[in-house]
Design a protein around this motif. Structure first.
Motif, mmCIF file in Angstrom:
data_model
loop_
_atom_site.group_PDB
_atom_site.id
_atom_site.type_symbol
_atom_site.label_atom_id
_atom_site.label_comp_id
_atom_site.label_asym_id
_atom_site.label_seq_id
_atom_site.Cartn_x
_atom_site.Cartn_y
_atom_site.Cartn_z
ATOM 1 N N GLN A 37 1.666 5.435 -9.485
ATOM 2 C CA GLN A 37 1.269 6.622 -8.744
ATOM 3 C C GLN A 37 -0.097 7.027 -9.269
ATOM 4 O O GLN A 37 -0.257 7.295 -10.464
ATOM 5 C CB GLN A 37 2.290 7.738 -8.952
ATOM 6 N N GLU A 38 -1.093 7.060 -8.398
ATOM 7 C CA GLU A 38 -2.474 7.284 -8.829
ATOM 8 C C GLU A 38 -2.657 8.642 -9.505
ATOM 9 O O GLU A 38 -3.282 8.738 -10.552
ATOM 10 C CB GLU A 38 -3.395 7.161 -7.623
ATOM 11 N N ASP A 44 2.803 9.321 -2.986
ATOM 12 C CA ASP A 44 3.002 7.897 -2.721
ATOM 13 C C ASP A 44 2.938 7.074 -3.998
ATOM 14 O O ASP A 44 2.224 7.401 -4.944
ATOM 15 C CB ASP A 44 1.946 7.382 -1.744
ATOM 16 N N THR A 46 2.489 2.983 -5.279
ATOM 17 C CA THR A 46 2.101 1.623 -4.908
ATOM 18 C C THR A 46 2.989 0.648 -5.666
ATOM 19 O O THR A 46 3.180 0.778 -6.875
ATOM 20 C CB THR A 46 0.617 1.373 -5.256
ATOM 21 N N GLU A 48 3.980 -3.385 -6.673
ATOM 22 C CA GLU A 48 3.532 -4.761 -6.831
ATOM 23 C C GLU A 48 4.692 -5.590 -7.377
ATOM 24 O O GLU A 48 5.574 -5.053 -8.049
ATOM 25 C CB GLU A 48 2.375 -4.857 -7.826
ATOM 26 N N GLU A 62 0.833 -7.756 -3.949
ATOM 27 C CA GLU A 62 0.865 -6.364 -3.539
ATOM 28 C C GLU A 62 1.934 -6.231 -2.470
ATOM 29 O O GLU A 62 1.935 -6.973 -1.490
ATOM 30 C CB GLU A 62 -0.493 -5.932 -3.009
ATOM 31 N N ALA A 64 3.640 -2.769 -1.137
ATOM 32 C CA ALA A 64 3.458 -1.667 -0.198
ATOM 33 C C ALA A 64 3.186 -0.387 -0.962
ATOM 34 O O ALA A 64 3.345 -0.319 -2.178
ATOM 35 C CB ALA A 64 4.707 -1.493 0.662
ATOM 36 N N THR A 65 2.801 0.632 -0.233
ATOM 37 C CA THR A 65 2.705 1.989 -0.757
ATOM 38 C C THR A 65 3.745 2.807 -0.015
ATOM 39 O O THR A 65 3.730 2.867 1.215
ATOM 40 C CB THR A 65 1.293 2.560 -0.560
#
Length: 133
Positions: A37-38, A44, A46, A48, A62, A64-65
């Motif tokens: 999570q950014e 959201d 991401t 991997e 990769e 999905a988000t």
């Protein structure tokens, strides 16, 4: 400046950044899902996948988000060294002999192995499927 330093842990609190692993055959043959999570205010995550069959191959895909509340990836064994992951309507298939992504299957088949999901502390975990009696 000191106040900013003391507030730094609060800015990092609540962020999802972890991984969980399904061990196929020891530490050298694995499927690892990573969730990131950014920023804590973003909802959201991401996802991997790292497929490893050492020493032959290791590759990152990769996926999905997704909204953090929807992070549930089912894992299926779909043949010899072939694995399928499903998150809702999204499906991915990989093989671990050469660590390659395969075409998306028309339908998900195979033996359920377990579920990657976020626990109550937003930590990514792998929960093994119950084996039939």
């Amino acid at each position: 400046m000191r106040k900013l330093f003391l507030l730094a842990p609060l800015l990092l609190a609540g962020c999802v950044d972890g991984s969980a692993t399904y061990y196929i055959d020891g530490n050298e043959h694995t499927l690892t899902v990573r969730a990131m999570q950014e920023h804590f205010w973003k909802k959201d995550v991401t996802l991997e996948l790292v497929a490893a069959h050492l020493p032959d191959c290791q590759r990152r895909f990769e996926l999905a988000t997704l909204p953090a509340a929807d992070v549930e990836l089912e894992l299926f064994a779909s043949g010899e060294n072939v694995y399928t992951l499903r998150a809702g309507e999204l499906v991915w298939r990989v093989e671990t002999n050469g660590c390659t992504e395969m075409d998306e299957p028309e339908q998900v088949t195979g033996q359920p192995l377990g579920l990657f999901h976020l626990d109550e502390n937003d930590k990514l975990v792998f929960e093994q499927a119950e084996t039939p009696a």
